[in-house]
Design a protein around this motif. Structure first.
Motif, PDB file in Angstrom:
ATOM      1  N   UNK A   1       0.817  -1.220   0.000  1.00 45.57           N
ATOM      2  CA  UNK A   1       0.000   0.000   0.000  1.00 45.57           C
ATOM      3  C   UNK A   1       0.852   1.272   0.000  1.00 45.57           C
ATOM      4  N   UNK A   2       1.920   1.233  -0.792  1.00 44.76           N
ATOM      5  CA  UNK A   2       2.808   2.397  -0.888  1.00 44.76           C
ATOM      6  C   UNK A   2       3.323   2.860   0.471  1.00 44.76           C
ATOM      7  N   UNK A   3       3.616   1.887   1.320  1.00 42.10           N
ATOM      8  CA  UNK A   3       4.274   2.163   2.607  1.00 42.10           C
ATOM      9  C   UNK A   3       3.374   2.809   3.654  1.00 42.10           C
ATOM     10  N   UNK A   4       2.057   2.606   3.577  1.00 42.19           N
ATOM     11  CA  UNK A   4       1.190   3.169   4.618  1.00 42.19           C
ATOM     12  C   UNK A   4       1.673   2.787   6.015  1.00 42.19           C
TER      13      UNK A   4
ATOM     14  N   UNK B   1      -2.473  10.228  -1.562  1.00 42.04           N
ATOM     15  CA  UNK B   1      -1.958   9.697  -2.810  1.00 42.04           C
ATOM     16  C   UNK B   1      -1.411  10.739  -3.758  1.00 42.04           C
ATOM     17  N   UNK B   2      -1.761  12.002  -3.541  1.00 40.96           N
ATOM     18  CA  UNK B   2      -1.236  13.053  -4.414  1.00 40.96           C
ATOM     19  C   UNK B   2       0.252  13.294  -4.189  1.00 40.96           C
ATOM     20  N   UNK B   3       0.771  12.763  -3.103  1.00 36.42           N
ATOM     21  CA  UNK B   3       2.197  12.957  -2.792  1.00 36.42           C
ATOM     22  C   UNK B   3       3.087  11.919  -3.446  1.00 36.42           C
TER      23      UNK B   3
ATOM     24  N   UNK C   1       3.169   7.508  -9.923  1.00 37.75           N
ATOM     25  CA  UNK C   1       2.498   6.266 -10.301  1.00 37.75           C
ATOM     26  C   UNK C   1       3.208   4.998  -9.834  1.00 37.75           C
ATOM     27  N   UNK C   2       4.532   5.043  -9.697  1.00 37.35           N
ATOM     28  CA  UNK C   2       5.263   3.844  -9.260  1.00 37.35           C
ATOM     29  C   UNK C   2       5.361   3.734  -7.742  1.00 37.35           C
ATOM     30  N   UNK C   3       4.689   4.635  -7.031  1.00 40.74           N
ATOM     31  CA  UNK C   3       4.692   4.578  -5.576  1.00 40.74           C
ATOM     32  C   UNK C   3       5.781   5.379  -4.909  1.00 40.74           C
ATOM     33  N   UNK C   4       6.735   5.889  -5.660  1.00 46.43           N
ATOM     34  CA  UNK C   4       7.786   6.720  -5.069  1.00 46.43           C
ATOM     35  C   UNK C   4       7.211   8.076  -4.681  1.00 46.43           C
ATOM     36  N   UNK C   5       7.853   8.719  -3.739  1.00 45.64           N
ATOM     37  CA  UNK C   5       7.396  10.025  -3.269  1.00 45.64           C
ATOM     38  C   UNK C   5       7.897  11.112  -4.209  1.00 45.64           C
ATOM     39  N   UNK C   6       7.047  12.087  -4.468  1.00 52.21           N
ATOM     40  CA  UNK C   6       7.393  13.159  -5.392  1.00 52.21           C
ATOM     41  C   UNK C   6       8.553  13.994  -4.855  1.00 52.21           C
ATOM     42  N   UNK C   7       9.115  14.815  -5.714  1.00 50.40           N
ATOM     43  CA  UNK C   7      10.266  15.641  -5.337  1.00 50.40           C
ATOM     44  C   UNK C   7       9.847  16.691  -4.310  1.00 50.40           C
ATOM     45  N   UNK C   8      10.802  17.183  -3.508  1.00 48.57           N
ATOM     46  CA  UNK C   8      10.469  18.232  -2.542  1.00 48.57           C
ATOM     47  C   UNK C   8       9.796  19.441  -3.183  1.00 48.57           C
ATOM     48  N   UNK C   9      10.245  19.850  -4.369  1.00 47.83           N
ATOM     49  CA  UNK C   9       9.637  21.003  -5.035  1.00 47.83           C
ATOM     50  C   UNK C   9       8.179  20.731  -5.371  1.00 47.83           C
ATOM     51  N   UNK C  10       7.899  19.524  -5.873  1.00 48.68           N
ATOM     52  CA  UNK C  10       6.516  19.167  -6.191  1.00 48.68           C
ATOM     53  C   UNK C  10       5.657  19.098  -4.934  1.00 48.68           C
TER      54      UNK C  10
ATOM     55  N   UNK D   1       6.157  20.712  -2.050  1.00 48.40           N
ATOM     56  CA  UNK D   1       5.919  22.063  -1.528  1.00 48.40           C
ATOM     57  C   UNK D   1       4.793  22.748  -2.286  1.00 48.40           C
ATOM     58  N   UNK D   2       4.789  22.610  -3.592  1.00 53.80           N
ATOM     59  CA  UNK D   2       3.735  23.236  -4.404  1.00 53.80           C
ATOM     60  C   UNK D   2       2.383  22.599  -4.109  1.00 53.80           C
ATOM     61  N   UNK D   3       2.361  21.286  -3.950  1.00 58.88           N
ATOM     62  CA  UNK D   3       1.113  20.569  -3.669  1.00 58.88           C
ATOM     63  C   UNK D   3       0.465  21.075  -2.388  1.00 58.88           C
TER      64      UNK D   3
END
Length: 316
Positions: A116-119, A232-234, A237-246, A248-250
């Protein structure tokens, strides 16, 4: 010393020293720049490294036994990381016994991963952090899903490690929010932000729980003043966490930029642990996790609730 001997000595050092040093130096020192995440490539390369413990925390029963990352040990979140009678995280004695069994000391590098993407791996990181195990505790970026998708090795053998002598002090309250804390925010008595990371339908009150999951609360909706950014917005698609810049914007789009303390909340605290990890360990924001979450808040008598969907108890 003759020049020929010097050249031979230099050649021997060049060939032998890196491997010898890698075998001796602590893993934590080698990955100091890795931050709170490690990649699947890094982990496969360092499976046999000294000072490393790999721990799976998944929710699906039997998954670990069917195949796990080589060298990994299994932790059951619903028994090992909690008090099974009272609804609470594992107390100091229980946590210390678990960590000693896993062979973990305060200088051990721990890589947590799960389904579950590391829940629940993130839940484990949150519990570990309350007992002072923070910087050396990492998440495998992408978790079990990415490891399997890349067809990296799996093992079914049990892993035996030497027990540690870890001693636990009482859990620090600094990373945990209680019902009184979120009520103070809801009533505007405390200047913090509540981040509800459930689905939009859960947040609006259209549903109490995700499809197929037991409804553990009587009321539907959300805590007044909270904002909704589904966990899930963080992730990619492959389950990795988005970049810090992404990231912060989110969160900035929802008004969360780290200028105020944040409380993360979901249904039972596992998805919000993932967002706690993202916000606190990756972005460095001041964050507490409300593990009581909607199961506690939605069952509490007399608390204010926002229900955008217009659902009521016993009907719609």
């Amino acid at each position: 010393m003759p020049k020929t001997s010097i050249r031979l000595l230099a050649l021997a050092l060049a060939v032998l020293t890196p491997a010898a040093v890698r075998a001796q130096e602590p893993v934590a020192a080698r990955q100091a720049a890795a931050g709170p995440l490690v990649s699947t490539a890094w982990l496969e390369k360092n499976l046999d490294a000294r000072g490393l413990r790999i721990v799976e925390v998944s929710v699906e029963p039997g998954q670990f036994e069917r195949g796990h990352i080589p060298g990994a040990q299994n932790v059951a979140w619903h028994t090992d990381l909690v008090e099974t009678v009272s609804r609470d995280i594992a107390g100091p004695d229980k946590f210390a016994a678990l960590v000693r069994r896993l062979g973990i000391d305060r200088d051990t590098t721990v890589v947590l991963y799960g389904d579950n993407n590391n829940w629940f791996a993130a839940w484990g990181a949150w519990v570990f952090a309350q007992y002072g195990l923070v910087d050396n505790v990492k998440l495998l970026d992408g978790g079990r899903r990415k490891w399997e998708a890349e067809k990296r090795p799996l093992d079914t053998r049990s892993t035996e490690v030497a027990a540690s002598r870890f001693e636990a002090s009482p859990a620090s309250p600094a990373l945990r929010a209680r019902l009184s804390d979120v009520l103070a925010v809801a009533r505007k008595e405390q200047d913090e932000q509540i981040l509800d990371i459930r689905s939009p339908d859960e947040f609006s009150g259209k549903v109490i729980a995700p499809a197929g999951v037991p409804e553990l609360a009587i009321r539907a909706g959300h805590i007044p003043g909270s904002v909704n950014v589904p966990w899930g917005k963080a992730v990619n698609p492959d389950g990795t966490i988005k970049s810090p810049a992404e990231l912060k914007a989110l969160y900035a789009a929802a008004g969360i930029d780290g200028s105020k303390p944040v409380i993360t909340s979901c249904r039972i605290g596992e998805r919000s642990s993932h967002s706690w990890f993202v916000l606190s360990r990756i972005l460095g924001y001041p964050v507490r996790n409300y593990d009581g979450s909607w199961t506690e808040y939605g069952n509490t008598v007399g608390v204010p609730v926002v229900n955008l969907a217009g659902t009521v108890w016993g009907g719609k």
